[in-house]
Structure formats: C-alpha cells, structure tokens
Design an enzyme around this catalytic site. Structure first.
Site, PDB file in Angstrom:
ATOM      1  N   THR A 193     -81.769  16.213 -29.058  1.00 55.45           N
ATOM      2  CA  THR A 193     -80.602  15.577 -28.435  1.00 55.45           C
ATOM      3  C   THR A 193     -80.106  16.329 -27.214  1.00 55.45           C
ATOM      4  O   THR A 193     -79.468  15.735 -26.343  1.00 55.45           O
ATOM      5  CB  THR A 193     -79.459  15.444 -29.454  1.00 55.45           C
ATOM      6  N   CYS A 194     -80.369  17.632 -27.166  1.00 52.07           N
ATOM      7  CA  CYS A 194     -79.931  18.410 -25.997  1.00 52.07           C
ATOM      8  C   CYS A 194     -80.563  17.876 -24.722  1.00 52.07           C
ATOM      9  O   CYS A 194     -79.951  17.882 -23.656  1.00 52.07           O
ATOM     10  CB  CYS A 194     -80.302  19.882 -26.158  1.00 52.07           C
ATOM     11  N   PHE A 195     -81.834  17.432 -24.852  1.00 48.89           N
ATOM     12  CA  PHE A 195     -82.581  16.981 -23.687  1.00 48.89           C
ATOM     13  C   PHE A 195     -82.726  15.474 -23.631  1.00 48.89           C
ATOM     14  O   PHE A 195     -83.489  14.956 -22.808  1.00 48.89           O
ATOM     15  CB  PHE A 195     -83.982  17.628 -23.692  1.00 48.89           C
TER      16      PHE A 195
END
Length: 831
Positions: free
Chosen positions: A796-798
């Site tokens: 989810t960070c990317f």
C-alpha cells in the site's frame, strides 16, 4: 584672485584657540546684484564669517577655474586663520581643496560660509577622516591610472562608521557631518567615472555604507540616515537613471527605512517626496506589464520594483487615508476632492485605475496562454508571473483608500478568475500573507482555496526515517483509547514532523498503514456510540459536537485529540470519509449561526422555527403558540427547562420578539451547549498548524463544501476508466489476458467491492476530489512468480497490487472475490 576686506582686523583671537566660528543653520542662497560682471568667468563672492570676535562679510573676486585650495590660502592671508582650520560651505555642503569653483557650481554673487574646525568640536577624528576620504575620491576622479591610493574608500567609510555612537543621538550629528562633507556627491561622481575600477570602488563603498548604517543604528535611530540615503537616490537618479542597479539599491534601502520614518509636512520625508517614488515605480510597472504580454516568456515587473512600490505605498496610504474611504466623484471632476494632499490623492487614484486596467489586460492574455497550454496537455506558468500576486495584493490595499474601488478591483479579478486562481495555486507561498484573498471567495475556485488552506498547515516531510517523527504502536482492538493516549503525550513538534505507525502483531508499516489508521480512527471518533459527535438526521455522513458528551469526564480532552487528528489527516492529504455539518464548520470559522445553518442538523426544529417566523402576527399575539423564552433539554435521561434570557419564563413569545426567540433558541441549542467542545476541538486543530493564529483563517478561507471535499473526497462512483488510465504495469503488458480479465472483473464489481479493492490496494477508500489523478503517484500492478493458488497481495505504501499470472478469468475472479470481502479487504496488514 583679487579681494577687498570690509574690515582690516585679523582674527588674532582665533590664533589663541577661542571657539569662535559657528556653522550657519539656515540654507544659504545666492545674492542678486543689479550690476553683472563684465567677464562671465569672473565671479564676485561673499564669505560670511560670524563669531563673537568677528561679525562681517568678506567679499572678493575669483576666477571660476580657481581651486578651493587657493581660496583657502587667500582667506589665510586676509584673516590669519590657518588653512588647516578652515572649511568652506556652499548650500550647506563642504567644498574640497581638489575642486574648482566651476566644478562646485558656485554661481556669481554666491554666499559662502567660513566654518572653523574647532578644537572642542564634536567628532574631530571623524571629521578629519571623512574629509580625507573625499579628498582621495577627488584624486581618483582626476588622475589617470596607474596611481596608488593609500587606502580604499570603503575601508575609510567603514572606519568612519566605527566611530559612530550607537546609543545616543550623537549618531545623528555624525551622519549630518557625512552629508555636509559632500561625501555623497563625491562618491556618485566616482561612480560615474569612465574607469571601471573607480566605478567598482564607488559601488562597493556606497553599498557598504548604506548596508552598515542600516545594521549599526538601532531601530529608533534609523530614520537619522534617511536624508543621506535620499541624497544618494537623488544624485544617482540624475546621474545614472532609474534603471541603474546602484540607484535601485539605494531606492530599496530608502523604502525599507520608511517603516521607521515620520512621513508628513514636518518630517524626514514629505508626502510629495514619497509620492514621487510611487509615481516613478508605477510608471515602470505599467510599462513592464505591457511588455510582459508581448514577450513569449511573459516577463512581468521585477520583484524589486514591486517590493519598492509596496514599501513607498504603505506610508503614503497611511498619510492620505483617514478613517473613512475617500469619495472620488468621477475622473472628470477629481479637483473637487477635499484633502490636505489633494494632488497626491488625485494622481494616486489615476495610478490605481491605470495599473488595474493594465493588470486585467495582462491576466486576460495569461488566461489565453493557460487555456492554450491545457489544450496541448501542458501546465506551465513562467516564474515572472509569480510577482503578480504580490502586486495584486498592493493594488487591493490601494483600492481601499477610495470608495467603490475595492469593488472595481474584485470585479476585474473575477473577470480573470482562471488566471487569478492559477497564480494563487502556483505562486502563493507559506511565507506570504494571503489573508487579502479570503475577502472575495467569488474570485477563487476550490483548488485555489484548498491550496491557501494547506499553506497554513505544516508541510509533510518526505523522509520516513526522520527521528523527530512520532511513533505509535496501536492495538486494533483498543484503537481509539490507545491512539488518544499516544496523541495526548506526544510533543507537538514530533506530530508536525510526521507519524510512524504500526499495528501490534502485524509486520506492515509505512504510509499505507498510516492511511489505514487515519481512516479507522476517524470512523471511531465520529461513531455516535462514542458520544462525541452526532450525525445529522438528513445526512448521516455529517457530524456536529454532541452536547451530551460530558457523560465522559475526558470528553474535552477527546475533542482536543479529535482536532489534532483531523488537522493531521488534512496535513497528510488523507480522505477519511466523514464531513462536518454546516453549523460545526461555521463556528470553527468564527461565524454566527443562523436558522438556515441548522437545516440538516435538526430538521424538526428548523421547520418549527420557520413556522413561528411565518405565522400571522395576530395569531401569534393571541398566544396561539403558548411559548415563552425557555427551552426544554434532556440531560442524562432527565428533562429540565432552561431560560433563554433573564426571567425567560415570564416573557411570552409575540410577533415583535419571535425572531429574537428563534435566535436565542438556536444559540442555546447549537452554540452555547457545545461551546466548550468546539473550543477544545479548535485548540487541538491549532496545535498542529504552522501558526496558531491561522486557526480561524483556515476555515474562513474555505467554503463548507471545500472541507467536505478535503475530508471526504470524491463522492462520485469510482470510474474504472479513470482507474485504468492511472495504473502502470510491472511484469505484465497492457495487452496480456490477465490485465484484460482484471479490468473486466473490476468493472462488474459493486460500488462497495470497488472501494474495498481500492482500500486493499492503497489503504485509500475515498479518492481525492480529482479522482485518481489527485493521488501522489500512479497505481501499479506487479506480476509475481507465486503459484496460482496464492491470493493477491499489496504494497500500500507504493500503491502496488501483486498477483501471479492466473491461468483463467474464473480463477482470477475467485481470488479477487475473496479479498473484496469487508473483513479481509479492510483489515489485512499489507505492507
């Protein structure tokens, strides 16, 4: 040189050391004589000598090519005063040995003043030093290189300044000594020398002198330097012109001094003097506005000119503006304006109209350029136009001087709304004072208002490893309580620096987890079961403070915590899926609540109040309602009656006081009952802001709908086409079967399933108002080497979704149906 002495007595007493010669205080003017000299090169001069022993005038003839040194020697022969003890002043300026009468522009029948350098005079060393410096300047101007200067002029001026008293008013006397020595004229003469070395030396010396006195003198004495800087401006303007860099520096320095300078009839700078600079700069800016549009690169007025314009406009506005705006009947009848500074008021008005029309024209051209760029998928705005915003701010301030002009200004900006908003979005900075833009919201759009609001919040740092970040380890089962404790004990500086978030017993960390935490904690804060906020009857997404929140002893601390969370969510640009009711927003913006503001919060009360206000006056005066100024409230399961005013029970509601009754009821029900809650929420919000005083300004610059978009995001159904257009592929190709299957399956999902999939993929359940284009980066689909039995995963960070090359669309549909179940997709702990 020939001479005739009115009195034969020599100054024998002077030789004995008496303090006898006094500097004249009045301006010296040339005498008129009915009989002109036969030769134009011959001058008849008058030397005024005044002291207790000698009070007479020495008149003599001289040739215009005579040096001042020869005049000194002749005076010594006549009076006995040593040359080393003489100073000759003309028009209050000292004449130096190296000059000729012609160079000093001494006219026929001129009056010269003889001033002695007394042993008891103040600042004798400074006087000697500045005269020596001026002498060196004359030598540099007259001699051709190569020649040796014993010490640089800049060094001598620095030594002169080092002798200046910095505490008492004696600094003023030493500065007057500098001006009387003709040093400014000498330095400007050196600056205009054809020799590059001379010009450079003068530039360096003048710049150093002005910069130093501005830093040496305390604020209360800085005005003493104004006459000198003003003289430099006048000399350079005449000799080098208004575009010369050194003149511009001196003008800027003078403008900076105006804030600590008295402006007026009997002050350091008169209003006409200030206005002359305003006229000069206005003409330059007006010309630059026209040229900027003719240029492909759209160069506008220089930032220096705009800054100087602002510096001189400020004291001018203060001087000519009274308590009320000035009435200007018409451009044809300006002479009828009654004012102590009539000419300045009239011409300043004309300057405003000229600059406003030029600005509007330029913005129109800029708007055409922006529209052209958008058609070509370009988004460019030359940096030169960023100066326009500061210039607009100054024009807006000028418009307030005259009745009706502020309306003209905003009307012009509204016509060019597209260009205006573009400038705000691209050019407004955190360090700027942007409050003037809030006055007229019609001239801004959502993007511009959002940008202005975000400038009041701290900027999120990109460094995830920043040691200053506040770290939280939260148990999902105690989300609200543990988040509250972490926030309560956190240093505000660490919260502003950023948040590092992890859930207990989960490996995931980073921005994706932080986005999930914001969503979950806000859902908990605004859950009506927690008694902090109430949802509106007409719109369950909208919330306002619960008057009964006091059932929890910590409720006010929780409201402060809620303010911090909302401010941080806005700071991190995370949509949390909730919105404030209008009456909550209005109170945060410092506005008064009216009947229309409670429509969604309490429809029944709204309709009842409307009926009361619309009833027939006769019926209500006959006590048809049977109402008095009281209100029944339920508190902790019991009902009680509260007076809306003193002795409210005995005051019946009638046709004359019914509006007062409705207003009192609204204030008690929606303002007074939640005043403490809103106050603590606002304090928590202000804790996070870059500056606490911005708290009300933040909400004032927005419309209620703007905050809806910022907190809730896009309320439209998720567009699969938009989703697809903002997705990249890593390992897959857009033409692969798996990608075709994927988008077909997503297109067949329900709206809720799409939200769950988006949340699984990004930790975002509510998109920005712009849709996928508003996200920080594009989404991506990554091809893994896992077996086809594995479920999709995400980073989810990317914004990265990962899955293998599933063999069939049915297999892919099955795997996606599993992760789009609410209990899985919204609690997965993805990294």
């Amino acid at each position: 040189m020939s001479s005739s002495l009115s009195s034969k007595r020599k100054l024998d007493d002077y030789a004995g050391g008496g303090d006898s010669l006094i500097l004249p205080t009045n301006v010296i003017r040339s005498r008129k004589d009915d009989t002109p000299l036969r030769s134009p090169t011959r001058l008849k001069l008058y030397l005024i000598i005044t002291n207790v022993f000698w009070d007479n005038t020495l008149d003599f003839h001289a040739i215009s090519s005579d040096t001042i040194k020869s005049i000194h020697e002749e005076i010594q022969d006549i009076t006995g005063i040593p040359v080393t003890e003489q100073r000759i002043l003309y028009n209050e300026k000292q004449l130096h040995w190296e000059q000729t009468l012609d160079e000093c522009q001494v006219e026929n029948f001129a009056e010269l003043s003889l001033v002695g350098r007394m042993r008891s005079a103040k600042h004798p060393k400074a006087c000697e030093l500045i005269n020596e410096a001026v002498s060196i300047v004359f030598v540099m101007c007259k001699k051709l290189p190569p020649f040796i200067v014993p010490v640089s002029v800049k060094v001598m001026l620095a030594e002169f300044l080092s002798m200046m008293p910095r505490i008492n008013l004696e600094a003023s006397e030493q500065l007057k000594l500098f001006g009387a020595s003709s040093a400014p004229a000498a330095l400007v003469m050196l600056y205009m020398s054809p020799l590059r070395t001379n010009r450079s030396a003068a530039d360096e010396a003048i710049t150093h002198f002005i910069t130093s006195i501005m830093s040496i003198l305390p604020v209360r004495l800085r005005h003493e330097s104004v006459p000198i800087i003003f003289e430099f401006c006048n000399l350079l303007k005449e000799a080098a012109g208004i575009d010369d860099p050194l003149y511009c520096f001196c003008r800027s320095s003078l403008g900076a001094m105006t804030e600590c300078t008295m402006i007026g009839r009997k002050a350091e700078l008169a209003v006409p003097v200030i206005f002359s600079f305003v006229e000069e700069l206005a003409a330059k800016i007006s010309h630059a506005l026209i040229l900027s549009v003719g240029s492909r690169r759209f160069f506008g007025p220089s930032l220096v000119d705009i800054s100087d314009f602002s510096s001189f406009v400020l004291p001018l506005r203060k001087a000519i503006k009274g308590y009320d705006p000035i009435d200007v009947p018409s451009t044809e009848n300006l002479r009828g304006v009654p004012h102590v500074y009539t000419d300045e008021v009239i011409n300043f008005y004309r300057i405003f109209l000229d600059l406003l029309s030029k600005l509007e024209w330029c913005l129109g051209k800029l708007e055409d350029r922006i529209n052209s760029d958008l058609k070509r998928n370009k988004d460019t705005l030359h940096i030169g136009f960023c100066h326009y915003l500061e210039f607009m701010k100054e024009l807006n301030s000028i418009s307030k001087i005259y009745n009706g002009c502020e309306g003209l200004f905003w009307e012009a900006m509204t016509k060019r709304k597209g260009a205006f908003c573009k400038l705000v979005i691209k050019c407004a900075k955190r360090s700027d004072d942007n409050s003037w833009i809030f006055v007229c919201k019609d001239v801004t759009n959502f993007e511009a208002r959002r940008h202005l609001a975000m400038l009041m919040l701290p900027e999120v740092k990109d460094d995830d490893d920043d040691e200053e970040q506040h770290e939280m380890l939260i148990d999902r089962s105690h989300l609200l309580a543990e988040s509250f404790e972490y926030m309560k004990n956190a240093k505000i500086e660490s919260l502003r620096a950023g948040l590092y978030m992890e859930f207990k017993n989960e490996e995931a960390a980073g921005p994706g987890v932080l986005r999930e935490w914001f969503f979950l904690v806000c859902q908990a804060i605004f859950n009506p079961q927690n008694a902090l906020f109430i949802s509106c009857s007409n719109d369950r997404r909208r919330f306002y403070p619960n008057p009964a929140s006091k059932v929890d002893p910590l409720h006010l601390e929780y409201f402060r915590f809620s303010g911090k969370v909302i401010a941080l969510a806005l700071m991190h640009k995370i949509q949390v899926g909730i919105v404030f009711d209008r009456l909550f927003f209005m109170q945060l913006a410092g506005r008064r609540i009216t009947l229309e503001d409670i429509r969604d919060a309490d429809p029944l009360l709204y309709n009842s109040c409307k009926q009361i206000l619309e009833m027939d006056p006769e019926a209500i005066d006959q006590d048809a309602l049977g109402l008095s100024f009281v209100h029944e409230v339920e508190e902790l399961g019991t009902r009680k009656t509260v007076d809306l005013c003193i002795d409210g029970k005995s005051i019946a509601v009638n046709s004359e006081n019914r509006r007062q009754y409705v207003d009192s009821l609204i204030q008690h029900r929606f303002v007074n009952s939640v005043a403490d809650q809103i106050d603590h929420f606002a304090k928590g919000f202000a804790d996070i802001m870059s500056c606490r005083r911005f708290r009300i300004a933040f909400f004032k610059c927005l419309e209620p709908e703007d905050l809806d978009f910022m907190l809730h995001g896009n309320e439209s159904a998720i567009s699969v086409d938009d989703w697809k257009a903002h997705t990249m592929y890593d390992g897959f190709k857009e033409t692969d079967d798996q990608i075709s299957w994927f988008w077909k399956i997503v297109g067949e999902m329900t709206a809720e399933q799409k939200k769950i999939l988006l949340f699984f993929w990004t930790s975002i359940k509510y998109l920005p108002i712009e849709g996928f284009s508003g996200l920080a980066t594009r989404l991506s689909i990554y091809k893994t080497s896992d077996s086809c039995g594995r479920l999709p995963s995400s980073h989810t960070c990317f914004y990265q979704l990962c899955f293998p090359a599933y063999p069939t669309s049915d297999v892919m549909r099955d795997r996606l149906s599993i992760i789009t179940q609410e209990h899985i997709g919204c609690s997965f702990g993805a990294v």
